[in-house]
Design an enzyme around this catalytic site. Structure first.
Site, short mmCIF file in Angstrom:
data_model
loop_
_atom_site.label_atom_id
_atom_site.label_comp_id
_atom_site.label_asym_id
_atom_site.label_seq_id
_atom_site.Cartn_x
_atom_site.Cartn_y
_atom_site.Cartn_z
N GLY A 23 0.81 -1.21 0.00
CA GLY A 23 0.00 0.00 0.00
C GLY A 23 0.84 1.26 0.00
N CYS A 24 0.27 2.31 0.49
CA CYS A 24 0.93 3.60 0.56
C CYS A 24 1.96 3.61 1.68
CB CYS A 24 -0.11 4.68 0.80
SG CYS A 24 0.57 6.31 1.08
#
Length: 84
Positions: A23-24
């Site tokens: 993810g981020c």
């Protein structure tokens, strides 16, 4: 380390090294920074087919990279297992 193509397991000052991807990386980094025993974090990219991609290139989804985080932690304060 990354520029040298190395994946260390321990820092010169004795802390252990762990790398996580998913993810981020900004949210992931903040999560790990709040854990007692994590002493340093840095973000970057893993895998992918474009040398030295920009953030915008990676976010476009066309480079094959994954956002990642590498951290140093004190194993006397937290274990690798507790970070997973």
């Amino acid at each position: 380390w990354a520029a040298a193509g190395e994946v260390p397991t321990q820092s010169p000052d004795g802390f252990e090294v762990a790398t996580f991807a998913g993810g981020c990386f900004w949210g992931t980094e903040l999560h790990f920074q709040r854990i007692p025993g994590v002493v340093a974090t840095c973000v970057g990219y893993t895998q992918g087919g474009v040398p030295a991609p920009t953030y915008e290139q990676v976010c476009s989804g066309t480079t094959g990279h994954t956002e990642a985080l590498q951290l140093l932690f004190d194993p006397s304060e937290c274990s690798y297992e507790s970070l997973c």
